[in-house]
Scaffold this motif. Structure first.
Motif, PDB file in Angstrom:
ATOM      1  N   LYS A 191       0.866  -1.178   0.000  1.00  0.00           N
ATOM      2  CA  LYS A 191       0.000   0.000   0.000  1.00  0.00           C
ATOM      3  C   LYS A 191       0.895   1.217   0.000  1.00  0.00           C
ATOM      4  CE  LYS A 191      -3.988   2.186   1.568  1.00  0.00           C
ATOM      5  NZ  LYS A 191      -5.358   1.989   1.502  1.00  0.00           N
ATOM      6  N   SER A 192       0.764   2.041  -0.999  1.00  0.00           N
ATOM      7  CA  SER A 192       1.538   3.266  -1.113  1.00  0.00           C
ATOM      8  C   SER A 192       3.032   2.956  -1.038  1.00  0.00           C
ATOM      9  CB  SER A 192       1.094   4.252  -0.029  1.00  0.00           C
ATOM     10  OG  SER A 192       1.727   5.490  -0.184  1.00  0.00           O
ATOM     11  N   LEU A 193       3.737   3.546  -0.092  1.00  0.00           N
ATOM     12  CA  LEU A 193       5.188   3.388   0.024  1.00  0.00           C
ATOM     13  C   LEU A 193       5.610   2.163   0.818  1.00  0.00           C
ATOM     14  CD1 LEU A 193       5.977   7.103   0.948  1.00  0.00           C
ATOM     15  CD2 LEU A 193       6.215   6.039  -1.300  1.00  0.00           C
ATOM     16  N   PHE A 194       4.667   1.436   1.372  1.00  0.00           N
ATOM     17  CA  PHE A 194       4.969   0.348   2.296  1.00  0.00           C
ATOM     18  C   PHE A 194       4.608  -1.005   1.680  1.00  0.00           C
ATOM     19  CE2 PHE A 194       3.539   4.125   4.559  1.00  0.00           C
ATOM     20  CZ  PHE A 194       4.662   4.404   5.309  1.00  0.00           C
ATOM     21  N   HIS A 195       5.441  -1.997   1.946  1.00  0.00           N
ATOM     22  CA  HIS A 195       5.025  -3.348   1.584  1.00  0.00           C
ATOM     23  C   HIS A 195       5.651  -4.372   2.534  1.00  0.00           C
ATOM     24  CE1 HIS A 195       8.619  -3.291  -1.169  1.00  0.00           C
ATOM     25  NE2 HIS A 195       8.663  -4.566  -0.888  1.00  0.00           N
ATOM     26  N   PHE A 196       4.996  -5.495   2.580  1.00  0.00           N
ATOM     27  CA  PHE A 196       5.352  -6.577   3.493  1.00  0.00           C
ATOM     28  C   PHE A 196       5.662  -7.792   2.639  1.00  0.00           C
ATOM     29  CE2 PHE A 196       4.097  -9.730   6.854  1.00  0.00           C
ATOM     30  CZ  PHE A 196       4.999  -9.312   7.822  1.00  0.00           C
ATOM     31  N   GLU A 197       6.825  -8.413   2.874  1.00  0.00           N
ATOM     32  CA  GLU A 197       7.180  -9.572   2.070  1.00  0.00           C
ATOM     33  C   GLU A 197       7.724 -10.699   2.937  1.00  0.00           C
ATOM     34  OE1 GLU A 197       9.997  -7.973  -0.784  1.00  0.00           O
ATOM     35  OE2 GLU A 197      11.674  -8.822   0.308  1.00  0.00           O
ATOM     36  N   GLU A 198       7.666 -11.894   2.361  1.00  0.00           N
ATOM     37  CA  GLU A 198       8.230 -13.081   2.998  1.00  0.00           C
ATOM     38  C   GLU A 198       9.329 -13.603   2.081  1.00  0.00           C
ATOM     39  OE1 GLU A 198       6.695 -17.315   4.878  1.00  0.00           O
ATOM     40  OE2 GLU A 198       5.499 -16.346   3.319  1.00  0.00           O
ATOM     41  N   ALA A 199      10.432 -14.044   2.693  1.00  0.00           N
ATOM     42  CA  ALA A 199      11.542 -14.565   1.912  1.00  0.00           C
ATOM     43  C   ALA A 199      11.964 -15.930   2.453  1.00  0.00           C
ATOM     44  CB  ALA A 199      12.726 -13.609   1.967  1.00  0.00           C
ATOM     45  N   ASP A 200      12.282 -16.824   1.536  1.00  0.00           N
ATOM     46  CA  ASP A 200      12.885 -18.108   1.890  1.00  0.00           C
ATOM     47  C   ASP A 200      14.375 -17.964   1.608  1.00  0.00           C
ATOM     48  OD1 ASP A 200      10.375 -19.335   2.426  1.00  0.00           O
ATOM     49  OD2 ASP A 200      10.080 -19.604   0.268  1.00  0.00           O
ATOM     50  N   LEU A 201      15.197 -18.376   2.575  1.00  0.00           N
ATOM     51  CA  LEU A 201      16.636 -18.187   2.464  1.00  0.00           C
ATOM     52  C   LEU A 201      17.398 -19.443   2.864  1.00  0.00           C
ATOM     53  CD1 LEU A 201      15.507 -15.430   4.374  1.00  0.00           C
ATOM     54  CD2 LEU A 201      17.462 -14.627   3.110  1.00  0.00           C
ATOM     55  N   LYS A 202      18.618 -19.510   2.390  1.00  0.00           N
ATOM     56  CA  LYS A 202      19.590 -20.507   2.854  1.00  0.00           C
ATOM     57  C   LYS A 202      20.712 -19.675   3.474  1.00  0.00           C
ATOM     58  CE  LYS A 202      20.455 -24.119   0.331  1.00  0.00           C
ATOM     59  NZ  LYS A 202      20.106 -25.354   1.013  1.00  0.00           N
ATOM     60  N   VAL A 203      20.981 -19.914   4.772  1.00  0.00           N
ATOM     61  CA  VAL A 203      21.982 -19.124   5.486  1.00  0.00           C
ATOM     62  C   VAL A 203      22.997 -20.032   6.162  1.00  0.00           C
ATOM     63  CG1 VAL A 203      20.401 -17.192   5.895  1.00  0.00           C
ATOM     64  CG2 VAL A 203      20.619 -18.977   7.612  1.00  0.00           C
ATOM     65  N   ASP A 204      24.240 -19.539   6.220  1.00  0.00           N
ATOM     66  CA  ASP A 204      25.260 -20.244   6.990  1.00  0.00           C
ATOM     67  C   ASP A 204      24.885 -20.160   8.465  1.00  0.00           C
ATOM     68  OD1 ASP A 204      26.681 -20.747   4.693  1.00  0.00           O
ATOM     69  OD2 ASP A 204      28.181 -19.185   5.026  1.00  0.00           O
ATOM     70  N   ALA A 205      25.090 -21.254   9.182  1.00  0.00           N
ATOM     71  CA  ALA A 205      24.765 -21.301  10.607  1.00  0.00           C
ATOM     72  C   ALA A 205      26.040 -21.185  11.429  1.00  0.00           C
ATOM     73  CB  ALA A 205      24.039 -22.605  10.944  1.00  0.00           C
ATOM     74  N   PHE A 206      25.966 -20.521  12.572  1.00  0.00           N
ATOM     75  CA  PHE A 206      27.122 -20.394  13.456  1.00  0.00           C
ATOM     76  C   PHE A 206      27.588 -21.773  13.944  1.00  0.00           C
ATOM     77  CE2 PHE A 206      25.462 -15.995  14.069  1.00  0.00           C
ATOM     78  CZ  PHE A 206      26.590 -15.332  13.604  1.00  0.00           C
ATOM     79  N   LYS A 207      26.656 -22.708  14.050  1.00  0.00           N
ATOM     80  CA  LYS A 207      27.022 -24.055  14.517  1.00  0.00           C
ATOM     81  C   LYS A 207      27.626 -24.906  13.396  1.00  0.00           C
ATOM     82  CE  LYS A 207      22.302 -25.579  13.791  1.00  0.00           C
ATOM     83  NZ  LYS A 207      21.025 -25.780  14.419  1.00  0.00           N
ATOM     84  N   GLY A 208      27.689 -24.333  12.199  1.00  0.00           N
ATOM     85  CA  GLY A 208      28.229 -25.043  11.045  1.00  0.00           C
ATOM     86  C   GLY A 208      27.122 -25.457  10.095  1.00  0.00           C
ATOM     87  N   GLY A 209      27.459 -25.618   8.854  1.00  0.00           N
ATOM     88  CA  GLY A 209      26.481 -26.016   7.846  1.00  0.00           C
ATOM     89  C   GLY A 209      25.582 -24.863   7.414  1.00  0.00           C
ATOM     90  N   GLU A 210      24.475 -25.241   6.794  1.00  0.00           N
ATOM     91  CA  GLU A 210      23.507 -24.255   6.303  1.00  0.00           C
ATOM     92  C   GLU A 210      22.125 -24.597   6.849  1.00  0.00           C
ATOM     93  OE1 GLU A 210      25.267 -23.226   1.889  1.00  0.00           O
ATOM     94  OE2 GLU A 210      23.892 -24.919   2.075  1.00  0.00           O
ATOM     95  N   GLU A 211      21.284 -23.580   6.902  1.00  0.00           N
ATOM     96  CA  GLU A 211      19.896 -23.781   7.309  1.00  0.00           C
ATOM     97  C   GLU A 211      18.979 -23.099   6.313  1.00  0.00           C
ATOM     98  OE1 GLU A 211      18.939 -22.660  11.288  1.00  0.00           O
ATOM     99  OE2 GLU A 211      20.488 -23.930  12.161  1.00  0.00           O
ATOM    100  N   ASN A 212      17.825 -23.710   6.065  1.00  0.00           N
ATOM    101  CA  ASN A 212      16.769 -23.074   5.277  1.00  0.00           C
ATOM    102  C   ASN A 212      15.821 -22.404   6.259  1.00  0.00           C
ATOM    103  OD1 ASN A 212      17.655 -23.902   2.720  1.00  0.00           O
ATOM    104  ND2 ASN A 212      16.688 -25.889   2.974  1.00  0.00           N
ATOM    105  N   ILE A 213      15.583 -21.125   6.047  1.00  0.00           N
ATOM    106  CA  ILE A 213      14.698 -20.363   6.939  1.00  0.00           C
ATOM    107  C   ILE A 213      13.747 -19.497   6.119  1.00  0.00           C
ATOM    108  CG2 ILE A 213      16.355 -20.306   8.863  1.00  0.00           C
ATOM    109  CD1 ILE A 213      17.050 -17.423   8.023  1.00  0.00           C
ATOM    110  N   SER A 214      12.651 -19.081   6.749  1.00  0.00           N
ATOM    111  CA  SER A 214      11.737 -18.096   6.169  1.00  0.00           C
ATOM    112  C   SER A 214      11.727 -16.888   7.094  1.00  0.00           C
ATOM    113  CB  SER A 214      10.322 -18.657   6.055  1.00  0.00           C
ATOM    114  OG  SER A 214      10.274 -19.674   5.093  1.00  0.00           O
ATOM    115  N   ARG A 215      11.734 -15.689   6.511  1.00  0.00           N
ATOM    116  CA  ARG A 215      11.705 -14.455   7.289  1.00  0.00           C
ATOM    117  C   ARG A 215      10.754 -13.469   6.632  1.00  0.00           C
ATOM    118  NH1 ARG A 215      13.607 -17.431  10.420  1.00  0.00           N
ATOM    119  NH2 ARG A 215      15.508 -17.185  11.637  1.00  0.00           N
ATOM    120  N   TYR A 216      10.223 -12.560   7.470  1.00  0.00           N
ATOM    121  CA  TYR A 216       9.328 -11.509   7.004  1.00  0.00           C
ATOM    122  C   TYR A 216      10.029 -10.168   7.092  1.00  0.00           C
ATOM    123  CZ  TYR A 216       5.731 -15.042   7.558  1.00  0.00           C
ATOM    124  OH  TYR A 216       4.994 -16.189   7.452  1.00  0.00           O
TER     125      TYR A 216
END
Length: 192
Positions: free
Chosen positions: A14-39
């Motif tokens: 709406k106008s200048l504002f929008h809300f989105e969701e993203a699916d990501l693959k991120v490096d984890a501090f504990k090692g490896g990668e994780e798939n996450i969703s964020r808004y």
């Protein structure tokens, strides 16, 4: 550490504002990668100013209705001057415009203090905080916001003792105002 955006979905705009969701693959501090969703709530950048009237040693704050505050307050919030930056506007132009629109004062001096994310866990909003000076004879407009934007802003000029008392009593609930006042109380020796 690396990340990869796999997919983005715009959930609302709406106008200048929008809300989105993203699916990501991120490096984890504990090692490896994780798939996450964020808004993310996307908004334009914000200019904010703590306005000091040097000749009368007062801080100018504005009060307006904030719908998002009604769950915990009356809805009317006392805060520093702030607003969204306009497209093709420099930070200084935005600062001068917002201070004039909301308070009616013309800035005589300003300094950049800090830029930060007010709520990095939810929004990309980036805020640029300035300390601005004026004087009581530099009020060149009424202030109170823009009628065409349905702004209804009350301008408050608080002496430093009243400002500090309200701060110590916890009367400020807006994060940008609390940060600005903390900065001011740590640095007000420069105003002597």
């Amino acid at each position: 550490m690396k990340y990869k955006v796999l997919n983005k979905r715009k959930l609302f705009q709406k106008s200048l504002f929008h809300f989105e969701e993203a699916d990501l693959k991120v490096d984890a501090f504990k090692g490896g990668e994780e798939n996450i969703s964020r808004y993310e709530f996307r908004t334009p950048e914000v200019i904010a100013a703590l306005l000091y009237l040097k000749d009368v040693r007062k801080i100018v704050l504005v009060e307006q209705f904030r719908y998002s505050a009604i769950a915990k307050t009356s809805g009317w919030v006392l805060e520093i001057i702030a607003g969204l930056m306009e497209k093709n506007e420099t930070k200084v132009e935005s600062l001068q415009r917002e201070v004039l629109e909301e308070s009616g004062y013309e800035i005589t001096r300003f300094e950049k203090v800090i830029s930060y994310f007010p709520n990095v866990g939810l929004t990309n909003q980036f805020l640029h905080f300035y300390f601005a000076e004026s004087s009581s004879d530099r009020k060149i407009a009424t202030g109170g916001g823009l009628a065409e934007e349905k702004e209804d802003i009350k301008v408050h000029e608080l002496d430093l003792a009243t400002l500090e008392m309200k701060y110590r009593k916890g009367e400020f609930v807006d994060s940008k105002t609390i940060i600005a006042l903390q900065w001011f109380f740590l640095n007000k020796k420069i105003l002597s």
